[in-house]
Each structure stands twice: as C-alpha cells, then as structure tokens.
Design a protein around this motif. Structure first.
Motif, PDB file in Angstrom:
ATOM      1  N   ILE A 114       0.837  -1.205   0.000  1.00 28.02           N
ATOM      2  CA  ILE A 114       0.000   0.000   0.000  1.00 28.02           C
ATOM      3  C   ILE A 114       0.866   1.247   0.000  1.00 28.02           C
ATOM      4  O   ILE A 114       0.613   2.209  -0.741  1.00 28.02           O
ATOM      5  CB  ILE A 114      -0.942  -0.012   1.219  1.00 28.02           C
ATOM      6  N   SER A 115       1.899   1.261   0.824  1.00 22.94           N
ATOM      7  CA  SER A 115       2.789   2.425   0.903  1.00 22.94           C
ATOM      8  C   SER A 115       3.478   2.687  -0.434  1.00 22.94           C
ATOM      9  O   SER A 115       3.580   3.831  -0.881  1.00 22.94           O
ATOM     10  CB  SER A 115       3.840   2.214   2.000  1.00 22.94           C
ATOM     11  N   PHE A 204      -4.079   4.145 -11.990  1.00 23.88           N
ATOM     12  CA  PHE A 204      -4.200   2.752 -11.562  1.00 23.88           C
ATOM     13  C   PHE A 204      -3.444   2.474 -10.266  1.00 23.88           C
ATOM     14  O   PHE A 204      -3.874   1.628  -9.474  1.00 23.88           O
ATOM     15  CB  PHE A 204      -3.742   1.820 -12.679  1.00 23.88           C
ATOM     16  N   SER A 205      -2.344   3.158 -10.009  1.00 24.35           N
ATOM     17  CA  SER A 205      -1.679   2.960  -8.721  1.00 24.35           C
ATOM     18  C   SER A 205      -2.497   3.585  -7.594  1.00 24.35           C
ATOM     19  O   SER A 205      -2.569   3.039  -6.481  1.00 24.35           O
ATOM     20  CB  SER A 205      -0.263   3.544  -8.742  1.00 24.35           C
ATOM     21  N   ASP A 206      -3.152   4.723  -7.878  1.00 22.00           N
ATOM     22  CA  ASP A 206      -4.034   5.340  -6.891  1.00 22.00           C
ATOM     23  C   ASP A 206      -5.235   4.433  -6.613  1.00 22.00           C
ATOM     24  O   ASP A 206      -5.648   4.258  -5.466  1.00 22.00           O
ATOM     25  CB  ASP A 206      -4.506   6.706  -7.394  1.00 22.00           C
ATOM     26  N   THR A 211      -8.182   0.152  -3.275  1.00 18.03           N
ATOM     27  CA  THR A 211      -8.777  -1.175  -3.462  1.00 18.03           C
ATOM     28  C   THR A 211      -8.102  -2.214  -2.582  1.00 18.03           C
ATOM     29  O   THR A 211      -8.761  -3.077  -1.976  1.00 18.03           O
ATOM     30  CB  THR A 211      -8.664  -1.601  -4.935  1.00 18.03           C
ATOM     31  N   PHE A 212      -6.769  -2.149  -2.480  1.00 21.03           N
ATOM     32  CA  PHE A 212      -6.054  -3.117  -1.652  1.00 21.03           C
ATOM     33  C   PHE A 212      -6.271  -2.845  -0.168  1.00 21.03           C
ATOM     34  O   PHE A 212      -6.285  -3.775   0.646  1.00 21.03           O
ATOM     35  CB  PHE A 212      -4.561  -3.093  -1.994  1.00 21.03           C
ATOM     36  N   GLN A 213      -6.439  -1.563   0.194  1.00 22.97           N
ATOM     37  CA  GLN A 213      -6.793  -1.251   1.573  1.00 22.97           C
ATOM     38  C   GLN A 213      -8.128  -1.896   1.937  1.00 22.97           C
ATOM     39  O   GLN A 213      -8.281  -2.473   3.016  1.00 22.97           O
ATOM     40  CB  GLN A 213      -6.875   0.266   1.771  1.00 22.97           C
ATOM     41  N   GLU A 214      -9.094  -1.778   1.043  1.00 24.10           N
ATOM     42  CA  GLU A 214     -10.395  -2.392   1.271  1.00 24.10           C
ATOM     43  C   GLU A 214     -10.267  -3.916   1.382  1.00 24.10           C
ATOM     44  O   GLU A 214     -10.911  -4.553   2.225  1.00 24.10           O
ATOM     45  CB  GLU A 214     -11.354  -2.025   0.142  1.00 24.10           C
ATOM     46  N   MET A 233       3.802   3.487   9.153  1.00 24.24           N
ATOM     47  CA  MET A 233       5.140   3.046   9.542  1.00 24.24           C
ATOM     48  C   MET A 233       5.952   2.648   8.312  1.00 24.24           C
ATOM     49  O   MET A 233       7.123   3.046   8.167  1.00 24.24           O
ATOM     50  CB  MET A 233       5.039   1.864  10.499  1.00 24.24           C
ATOM     51  N   CYS A 234       5.330   1.897   7.418  1.00 19.01           N
ATOM     52  CA  CYS A 234       6.034   1.489   6.199  1.00 19.01           C
ATOM     53  C   CYS A 234       6.346   2.706   5.326  1.00 19.01           C
ATOM     54  O   CYS A 234       7.442   2.807   4.744  1.00 19.01           O
ATOM     55  CB  CYS A 234       5.190   0.484   5.423  1.00 19.01           C
ATOM     56  N   SER A 235       5.410   3.642   5.239  1.00 22.81           N
ATOM     57  CA  SER A 235       5.654   4.854   4.453  1.00 22.81           C
ATOM     58  C   SER A 235       6.760   5.700   5.075  1.00 22.81           C
ATOM     59  O   SER A 235       7.559   6.321   4.360  1.00 22.81           O
ATOM     60  CB  SER A 235       4.362   5.677   4.346  1.00 22.81           C
ATOM     61  N   ALA A 236       6.812   5.746   6.415  1.00 21.86           N
ATOM     62  CA  ALA A 236       7.871   6.501   7.084  1.00 21.86           C
ATOM     63  C   ALA A 236       9.239   5.888   6.790  1.00 21.86           C
ATOM     64  O   ALA A 236      10.223   6.619   6.576  1.00 21.86           O
ATOM     65  CB  ALA A 236       7.614   6.533   8.587  1.00 21.86           C
ATOM     66  N   ILE A 237       9.309   4.576   6.763  1.00 29.71           N
ATOM     67  CA  ILE A 237      10.578   3.912   6.439  1.00 29.71           C
ATOM     68  C   ILE A 237      11.027   4.274   5.026  1.00 29.71           C
ATOM     69  O   ILE A 237      12.199   4.605   4.791  1.00 29.71           O
ATOM     70  CB  ILE A 237      10.432   2.386   6.593  1.00 29.71           C
ATOM     71  N   LEU A 238      10.090   4.246   4.084  1.00 30.16           N
ATOM     72  CA  LEU A 238      10.417   4.632   2.708  1.00 30.16           C
ATOM     73  C   LEU A 238      10.846   6.092   2.626  1.00 30.16           C
ATOM     74  O   LEU A 238      11.779   6.435   1.880  1.00 30.16           O
ATOM     75  CB  LEU A 238       9.213   4.380   1.793  1.00 30.16           C
ATOM     76  N   SER A 239      10.198   6.964   3.406  1.00 26.40           N
ATOM     77  CA  SER A 239      10.553   8.391   3.390  1.00 26.40           C
ATOM     78  C   SER A 239      11.945   8.619   3.962  1.00 26.40           C
ATOM     79  O   SER A 239      12.720   9.432   3.434  1.00 26.40           O
ATOM     80  CB  SER A 239       9.519   9.194   4.189  1.00 26.40           C
ATOM     81  N   VAL A 240      12.272   7.924   5.046  1.00 25.68           N
ATOM     82  CA  VAL A 240      13.601   8.072   5.653  1.00 25.68           C
ATOM     83  C   VAL A 240      14.676   7.611   4.676  1.00 25.68           C
ATOM     84  O   VAL A 240      15.727   8.274   4.527  1.00 25.68           O
ATOM     85  CB  VAL A 240      13.678   7.269   6.969  1.00 25.68           C
ATOM     86  N   ILE A 241      14.433   6.503   3.995  1.00 26.76           N
ATOM     87  CA  ILE A 241      15.411   6.013   3.013  1.00 26.76           C
ATOM     88  C   ILE A 241      15.603   7.028   1.894  1.00 26.76           C
ATOM     89  O   ILE A 241      16.735   7.333   1.494  1.00 26.76           O
ATOM     90  CB  ILE A 241      14.948   4.659   2.438  1.00 26.76           C
ATOM     91  N   ALA A 242      14.503   7.599   1.397  1.00 22.64           N
ATOM     92  CA  ALA A 242      14.596   8.580   0.308  1.00 22.64           C
ATOM     93  C   ALA A 242      15.313   9.841   0.764  1.00 22.64           C
ATOM     94  O   ALA A 242      16.177  10.377   0.045  1.00 22.64           O
ATOM     95  CB  ALA A 242      13.193   8.924  -0.203  1.00 22.64           C
TER      96      ALA A 242
END
Length: 398
Positions: A114-115, A204-206, A211-214, A233-242
C-alpha cells in the motif's frame, strides 16, 4: 441490551416503543447516526474539510518565508515524513485507549505494498503534469471511479452491474465538463506518450491503493487504527530512506529547530493529514473504495463551487448544468435499492443465497466472522442467512 414490543391493557401491540427486557425502561429512539446515508455523507464531508485545511496550511508552508533570513522551505519529502510520524502516534494512542493489540494484523509486505503504490501514484501525478495538457490533467483528477471498479474486479473479484459503470461514466464526464466549461487558461502544451503513460500509472496505482486497503479490511479482522499505524510506519521507512539518499533528512530537522513558526505549521499540517487519514480509512472500511473514489471525484466540483461563492466568481451555464447532472445522478443512485456486498454499501452483485444447515455451519461461522468489519447497525439488523450470500472470500496474499 435486549428489547421487546410491549402491549397495552387490551393486549394490543405498541409498535412505537421498545423496552429493555431487564429494567422495563423505554429504550432511546434511534439516533440519526444509525442511518448509513448520514454516516456515509458525513465521512465524505470530513474528507473534503480536512483536505481543504491541509491545502491551506501546505500553501502557507511552501509559499511564505521563515525566520530573519526569509528562507523558504522546499523539502516536501520531509513534510511527508512528519505526516507519517504524527499519524503513527495518533494511531498508537487510539489503539492504547481502545485496548487493541499493537501487533500487525496482516503480514508486513501487505502494508508495504500500500505504501509503495501510494508513493508511486504521487510521483506519477506530479511528473505527468509536465507532459500533458490541462484537459488530460482534468480527466486524471476526475477519472478515479472506473479504475477502482476495474481493479475491484481483478483484485477483489467483485462484480458490478452495467448501471454502476454507467453512473461512474456519467459522474466522470460531468466533472470533466464542469472543469472545462469554466475559465480555462490557454495552454499550448500537447499530450506526449510519456505523459499519458504517467497519467495512466497515476490512475491505476491510486486505484490499487484504496482497493487493496479495502481488501485488507475484508480479509483480516483489522481495525482502522491497525492499518493506519502500519501503513504509515512502512511509508515513514520509505521516506527516511529517500531523504537519507538525497542527503536532506538533517536539513529538514535543522530548519525546524531554527524556525519555530515552521515547526508549528508542520505539526498543524500533520494533524490535518492525520484527521484526513482517519476519515479516509473509515470511509474505505465501511463504504468501500468506490465510494471513496466518488468522493474524491466530486470534490473537484465542490471545491470550485465553494471558491466561486467565496470570491463571487460566476459559474458558466455549462458548469451549472454539469454540476446539476453529477449531483442528480448521485442522488438517484443513492436512493435506488441495491444488493449489498461486503456489508458496506457496495453495489457489486452477489451470489445466490445459500441455505444454512448443520453440515456447513462451521464454514458459515468462519465466513461470517470476516464480515465483522462492517457497520455495527447492519450486523445487528440483518439476518445471518441474508449475510452469508453476500460474502466474498479474500485471499491473504499481497
């Protein structure tokens, strides 16, 4: 609390007053929030209000200077990280207050999926704006419903009626017409193949994100706060890496320390984003990804109408007609009786009813447990047999 219908002295039923079986006291009348339509439109309104507040605070942060040196903050990725951290904190507090377990209900790769799709949709959207014309941009903002329905069929095995596709097409066309019949600045930018591919990737990614959240809400006994915590949490990990890769993580931290006004504004932005997330998760869990896509589509019309009312800008006749068309179709659709699927008001078609018997009672109990995410009012008022035929089994794969 149980209730019964009482009788008067002559043995006639009093159908208007329900009483508690233990105390005999009259039960309070039904609340307005018992209505699914009220809760549905309240959730949609909450999404729109929080997005408006978010946009105003974001504009203040990105367009106004801070500090004695009049510095502008340009690190949008750092703001995204702040949003994720504040949302995580709110989810943890709410889970603690409600006594929920802090363990992830679904496997972590699902939350990372999802993230990643959410991040990909944002990147595609902003990059596509450089390579497509204004009408194509408008179609991208208004054309969310059809991709959600397509991915609902692919990801969640839903089945929509032709009427559902027709309504989605009319709403999309009406919103596009509304935007294009207003004041549109001339642009010589032509659509490129690369830009159209990016716009398709955004749509389609949006759609996959919601859809996957549902799907996760349906496939697991998952609360709103549990998904909110682990997706952020997963999005924060991706943001920190970026941010670490770009060397901008410490830059944002130092800017926050040197400019307290910016820190206050960034916290306000994160609070607005978190409240918006709560409204979005509630909407997707209880009413489905398609209704959420409808809200985000109609939001384009409502935001322009509100702007015209506030700044006294007249609407064109084309805008009046197209707005009336959109709201008339949505009102008509909402008043139609439709089969329920997944317990959240989706109009996807369901399988024929299945008769309960002793041989399949265990399976039916397991199936009904998957429906515990739905509306509490619906769960207590619908018969168990009626609920069984509306269930779609979801796999636990990512």
């Amino acid at each position: 609390m149980n209730s019964k219908i009482v009788t008067d002295g002559k043995g006639r039923k009093d159908s208007f007053h329900h009483h508690d079986l233990e105390s005999g006291e009259p039960l309070p009348p039904p609340s307005v929030w018992d209505s699914e339509s009220v809760r549905k439109y309240a959730a949609g309104g909450a999404i729109m209000v929080t997005l408006v507040i978010y946009g105003l605070v974001q504009e203040r942060i990105m367009t106004q200077p801070y500090g004695p040196r009049n510095e502008y903050f340009k690190n949008a990725a750092y703001l995204v990280l702040n949003n994720r951290l504040i949302a995580m904190a709110i989810a943890v507090v709410m889970m603690y207050r409600t006594g929920e377990s802090m363990r992830n209900t679904a496997p972590l790769p699902n939350f990372f999926g999802i993230s990643f799709s959410n991040t990909l949709s944002t990147l595609c959207q902003y990059e596509a704006l450089k390579y497509v014309s204004f009408p194509t941009q408008t179609l991208g903002k208004c054309g969310k419903m059809i991709p959600v329905m397509i991915l609902g069929v692919i990801v969640s095995a839903k089945k929509y009626l032709f009427l559902d596709y027709a309504v989605a097409g009319v709403v999309t066309a009406g919103c596009v017409m509304f935007v294009l019949t207003g004041e549109v600045s001339a642009s010589e930018k032509a659509d490129s193949t690369y830009g159209l591919a990016l716009m398709g990737g955004y749509l389609f990614s949006d759609a996959f994100t919601s859809t996957f959240q549902e799907k996760l809400f349906h496939g697991y006994k998952m609360s709103t706060y549990n998904q909110m915590l682990y997706v952020n949490m997963c999005s924060a990990i991706l943001s920190v890496i970026a941010l670490a890769y770009q060397g901008e993580l410490m830059t944002g931290i130092y800017f926050s320390i040197e400019n307290p006004d910016f820190l206050v504004n960034s916290i306000m932005l994160s609070l607005a984003a978190s409240l918006g997330q709560l409204a979005i998760y509630y909407t997707i869990k209880n009413f489905g990804a398609l209704f959420f896509a409808t809200v985000m589509t109609v939001r384009q019309v409502i935001s322009i109408v509100v702007s015209c009312l506030v700044y006294f800008h007249p609407l064109s006749w084309g805008q009046v007609f197209s707005a009336g068309l959109v709201f008339a179709v949505l009102y008509w659709k909402d008043t139609q009786k439709k089969p329920h699927s997944h317990g959240h008001g989706s109009s996807a078609t369901a399988a024929p009813p299945t008769k309960l018997n002793s041989s399949n009672s265990n399976n039916s109990n397991n199936t009904l447990d998957l429906e515990s995410h739905g509306s509490t009012q619906q769960q207590h008022t619908r018969p168990r047999v009626a609920r069984l035929h509306t269930t779609t089994t979801h796999s636990t794969s990512s």
